[in-house]
Design a protein around this motif. Structure first.
Motif, PDB file in Angstrom:
ATOM      1  N   GLN A  52       0.719  -1.308   0.019  1.00  0.00           N
ATOM      2  CA  GLN A  52       0.096   0.107  -0.024  1.00  0.00           C
ATOM      3  C   GLN A  52       1.087   1.225   0.044  1.00  0.00           C
ATOM      4  OE1 GLN A  52      -3.522  -0.056  -0.391  1.00  0.00           O
ATOM      5  NE2 GLN A  52      -2.898  -1.830  -0.517  1.00  0.00           N
ATOM      6  N   THR A  53       0.319   2.308  -0.488  1.00  0.00           N
ATOM      7  CA  THR A  53       1.057   3.659  -0.446  1.00  0.00           C
ATOM      8  C   THR A  53       1.337   4.160   0.876  1.00  0.00           C
ATOM      9  OG1 THR A  53      -0.209   4.047  -2.452  1.00  0.00           O
ATOM     10  CG2 THR A  53       1.067   5.938  -1.513  1.00  0.00           C
ATOM     11  N   ARG A  54       2.408   4.809   0.976  1.00  0.00           N
ATOM     12  CA  ARG A  54       2.735   5.439   2.378  1.00  0.00           C
ATOM     13  C   ARG A  54       2.641   6.770   2.225  1.00  0.00           C
ATOM     14  NH1 ARG A  54       5.075   1.023   5.224  1.00  0.00           N
ATOM     15  NH2 ARG A  54       4.531  -0.816   3.898  1.00  0.00           N
ATOM     16  N   THR A  55       2.704   7.325   3.500  1.00  0.00           N
ATOM     17  CA  THR A  55       2.549   8.778   3.452  1.00  0.00           C
ATOM     18  C   THR A  55       3.581   9.759   2.787  1.00  0.00           C
ATOM     19  OG1 THR A  55       3.550   8.862   5.632  1.00  0.00           O
ATOM     20  CG2 THR A  55       1.061   8.962   5.741  1.00  0.00           C
ATOM     21  N   TRP A  74       3.302   4.731   8.009  1.00  0.00           N
ATOM     22  CA  TRP A  74       2.034   5.251   7.987  1.00  0.00           C
ATOM     23  C   TRP A  74       1.499   5.205   6.581  1.00  0.00           C
ATOM     24  CZ3 TRP A  74       0.227   5.348  12.679  1.00  0.00           C
ATOM     25  CH2 TRP A  74       1.275   5.926  13.668  1.00  0.00           C
ATOM     26  N   PHE A  75       0.326   4.494   6.567  1.00  0.00           N
ATOM     27  CA  PHE A  75      -0.493   4.392   5.136  1.00  0.00           C
ATOM     28  C   PHE A  75      -1.028   5.754   4.654  1.00  0.00           C
ATOM     29  CE2 PHE A  75       0.034  -0.103   6.780  1.00  0.00           C
ATOM     30  CZ  PHE A  75       0.439  -0.619   5.842  1.00  0.00           C
ATOM     31  N   LYS A  76      -1.129   5.852   3.565  1.00  0.00           N
ATOM     32  CA  LYS A  76      -1.784   7.048   2.987  1.00  0.00           C
ATOM     33  C   LYS A  76      -3.123   6.933   3.086  1.00  0.00           C
ATOM     34  CE  LYS A  76      -2.578   9.704  -1.084  1.00  0.00           C
ATOM     35  NZ  LYS A  76      -2.515   9.747  -2.810  1.00  0.00           N
TER      36      LYS A  76
END
Length: 96
Positions: free
Chosen positions: A71-74, A82-84
């Motif tokens: 998954q895309t991170r911040t 932290w995930f977006k």
């Protein structure tokens, strides 16, 4: 977190580390703060989480864990924890 607060709890009712339960890949540990946050170790993090209790281990659903890891991170380089987008757990089974 709300369920903990509704029961009058500020966080986990224990805070102990045990060398018999290291923070190996796919173990679950309580975060070091005073809230019921937890994390999944996606690699062996035993050295950096000494003092935090590991209380569970994922034993199946590794394809789901891989999708989670993808998954895309911040941040743009993907190193953030932290995930977006918010990710929730829909179902889990506790084995004894």
């Amino acid at each position: 977190a709300r369920a903990f607060v509704n029961k009058g709890l500020n966080g986990p009712s224990f805070r102990e580390y045990n060398d018999e339960y290291p923070h190996e890949r796919y173990t679950i540990g309580f975060a070091g703060g005073n809230d019921p946050s937890f994390y999944v170790n996606t690699q062996d993090n035993t050295e950096i989480h000494r003092g935090d209790p590991a209380f569970a281990k994922i034993v199946s659903g590794f394809d789901t864990m891989q999708r989670l890891e993808d998954q895309t991170r911040t941040n743009t380089d993907g190193t953030s924890i932290w995930f977006k987008d918010r990710i929730g757990i829909q179902k889990m089974t506790i084995l004894e």
